[in-house]
Design an enzyme around this catalytic site. Sequence first.
Site, PDB file in Angstrom:
ATOM      1  N   ASP A   8       0.831  -1.207   0.076  1.00  0.00           N
ATOM      2  CA  ASP A   8       0.092  -0.079  -0.017  1.00  0.00           C
ATOM      3  C   ASP A   8       0.846   1.373   0.142  1.00  0.00           C
ATOM      4  O   ASP A   8       1.941   1.254   0.609  1.00  0.00           O
ATOM      5  CB  ASP A   8      -1.013  -0.003   1.080  1.00  0.00           C
ATOM      6  CG  ASP A   8      -1.968   1.244   1.259  1.00  0.00           C
ATOM      7  OD1 ASP A   8      -2.777   1.156   0.497  1.00  0.00           O
ATOM      8  OD2 ASP A   8      -1.845   2.117   1.688  1.00  0.00           O
ATOM      9  N   HIS A 142      -5.125   4.870   8.494  1.00  0.00           N
ATOM     10  CA  HIS A 142      -5.010   5.021   7.014  1.00  0.00           C
ATOM     11  C   HIS A 142      -3.417   5.228   6.566  1.00  0.00           C
ATOM     12  O   HIS A 142      -3.133   6.030   5.852  1.00  0.00           O
ATOM     13  CB  HIS A 142      -5.792   6.143   6.377  1.00  0.00           C
ATOM     14  CG  HIS A 142      -6.041   6.349   5.066  1.00  0.00           C
ATOM     15  ND1 HIS A 142      -7.140   5.454   4.635  1.00  0.00           N
ATOM     16  CD2 HIS A 142      -5.484   6.639   4.115  1.00  0.00           C
ATOM     17  CE1 HIS A 142      -6.833   5.752   3.233  1.00  0.00           C
ATOM     18  NE2 HIS A 142      -6.051   6.293   2.955  1.00  0.00           N
TER      19      HIS A 142
END
Length: 932
Positions: A8, A142
Amino acid sequence: MTSIVALDIETTGLDPQKDAIIEIGAVRFSGRRIEGEWSTLINPGRPIPPYITQLTGITDQMVLQAPPIKAVLADLAQFAGDSPILGHSIAFDLSFLRRYKILAANDALDTYDLAAVLLPSAGRYNLGALAQALGVLLPATHRALDDANATRGVYLRLVEEVMSMPLHLLAEIVRLSEPLDWGGYWTFRQALRARTKEIVSAGQVRHAYHGPLFEEYGGQPPLPLKPLDPPRPLNPEEVGSILEHGGVFSRHFPNYEYRPQQVGMLHAVAEALSEGRHLLVEAGTGTGKSMAYLIPAALWAMQNNTRVVISTNTINLQDQLINKDIPDLSAALGLDLRAAVLKGRSNYLCPRRLESLRRRNPETVEEMRVLAKILVWLGTTRSGDRSELNLNGPAEREVWGRLSAEDEGCSTENCIKRTGGACPFYRARQAAQSAHLLIVNHALLLADVATGNRVLPEYQMLIIDEAHHLEDATTNALSFRVTQWDVDRLLHELGGPNSAALGWLLSATQDALRPGDYANLSHLVQTITDLAFNFDVLSRQFFLALDQFLLEQREGRPVGTYSHQERILPATRTQPAWADVEQIWDEAERSLKPLVETLATTIQSLTEILDRLEEQDEELFGTLSNLYRRFGELHDNVSAMVFKPDPEKIYWVEINPNGSRLALNAAPLHIGSLMQRYLWHEKLSVILTSATLTAAGEFDYLRGRLYAEDAYELALGSPFDYENAALLYIANDIPEPGDRYGHQRAVESGLINLCRATGGRTLALFTSYDQLKRTSQAIAPILAKDDILVYEQGEGASAHSLLESFRTTERAVLLGTRAFWEGVDVPGEALSVLVIVKLPFDVPSDPIIAARSETFEDPFNQYSLPEAILRFRQGFGRLIRTQNDRGVVAILDKRILTKRYGRLFIESLPPCTSRVGPLSQLPRQAAQWLNL
């Protein structure tokens, strides 16, 4: 077992060419065993935007000493090796990394692609929603490494789903996806290899049509209704007793609340049905209007063995009626009540077209994803209704369009022959024939009206809920829009002798026709191909001429923040630049018109040999018929716009803010005459209801728009105690919106101070996305310091997901434009403050608004003002949703005090506790009202 690397990245934005990476996180794992983790912050060499800091918590200070991207690439490449790279929408992450020639040879695995297939009815496919649905821990940070770990967890749960699939289905998905570069292929293939020792029994290899949708089909369908003649009227008092104190509902439902407004509406609906008259009924929030019309409608329909059609604007209300309200009503009254939902053809799967795609194999990733999704969905669906599927983006919806029952060439006979009558559309239509209550949406109701009542079964009683949307819904249903992309797609679907529909036609008929007939057909196909080629060239010139015309209208200026819309008026047609448009369309039409005519001839010749075609080619007729219809609509609408405008239509050309897409549009000027001809004059009883039908306390505006001169009217207030529930605060020292800079600064400071005082819990309604965006950028970083999140419409998330995030975040503010002025239902403390930034007047330059305004003697007072009041009332209605709600409505538009029309807005609201004062006092007043 193969090692996989979950990856990610966090970035400064969404554009790999312009934006930069600020963090990378990666996890290598094999099965459930984690083999290693790797993460680093990256110095992007530029400031991090405030909303990215708000989202990730990564600040400029944190990356100041971090390495640049090029310094970490070798370490990342070594960590990943040649392992498959897993990510959620992995193409996004790889698009940033492959700029640096890294990970280009690794297989790419995508949890989005897998979830889209394995969870076909999931509401959302973002990582957070999937983690929650699959029970995977997802920290709310996040941050890249946390998201990579969450992706790993989601992947392992999805692999469990793959391993439990029917083996024949798994094998088919692998076979279909093998030629494509698709993010789900590797995982499905690995699962199939792991299960190769399983024995597939004959019973497991099923026909294409399997699952409850097809297995439940059998026996005789219910008989159509035969209405009593003459009908027996209802006794309104007797029907009303169901909702009275001590009535059936109070005995059946433990928490039942008696509401006199609901009983009053029920009486009026019962009388309208019994006496065959039309009715406009406004019922305030909390009235319980759906049950107030369902009870008399159900009793009328059953007593007279007839049907009542109920039309809604939203899917949410349809679902509420069919899944909750009608079952509750049937249970309470002990009725054998038959109810059905009927939607347009395009909402239902066509098994025949699905089988055709399976046989010819998908050609694109979108086709593969949608086909696999549907094959999984067939194992559970009982309706074949696309509303059960999550179709993301125009590409997936376009694939569905080619698999849906929107094939006018398909007949009942053909359906029964090919599917044994198991087509979801015809099943729904049969259910509609025998239903006492038939639920439709406004679009289908109006399609029925526009075709002279050929879509719905015969009916005489109609109830239209959410009726304030009727004009907009009709306008949308009867509008036309075309872009160059639409024309390109149409020509692509048509193809030529060796491709698409025309190529299919020649290959399908080669063995079915005598040589001479086949030669004639080949000649027709070549003629169409040549005409299509000419039209392709000229249509591009046509759109370029329109682009040049718009450029001249803007005097060479670039397109601004909003789309440039230009109405095509008689005066427009006298301008020199329009002459070029006319000339090129004249040439284009010389190819398009004979193309349409030759297509008609070709279809006619095909009908004569349909019985000689192979089974898989029978869909060809429907495909060509659909192309003929669409080419015909293109010809008729554009020719009318350029040469022979219909005085009852509005025409305009529009180009996007970025200047990328130009569109031609046509819409009806009035819809009232259509309503008058097909509804008011044709039906015995038409009942329109909504929470907002009156403007300034009168039905006059709606009557005029819908030609509802003969309808009776009833306005019922809300049962809610607004005086104790709602504080209406009007700021009297704020600059008017005409002072753009001053008003904007006041809105920003006002929202910051208000949200700090209330801890968020605020919905702010804007009339302009530009102002919303500027406000969000100004207030989000400041409120973030107080741990208040700002959600804004337009950042890629759907309205539904934004609302869900707002509802579940303790300290949050939601900024919305038109989509949020109605339909938002957030009961309780999550929504305690509603801010109306500006009075919701329509943009006067909008082509439809401008054209309709010209039909009034006093456009502002007769049209713009009533429209704005109706929307204002809808916005106000977002706040108090239950008896226990309490909240504040703040109005930041001083025109409500300074303009003569302002009092009409205030008088349109239920009686609240009202205060007028300086903006600086609003936070304290709101906090006191909410007991904070």
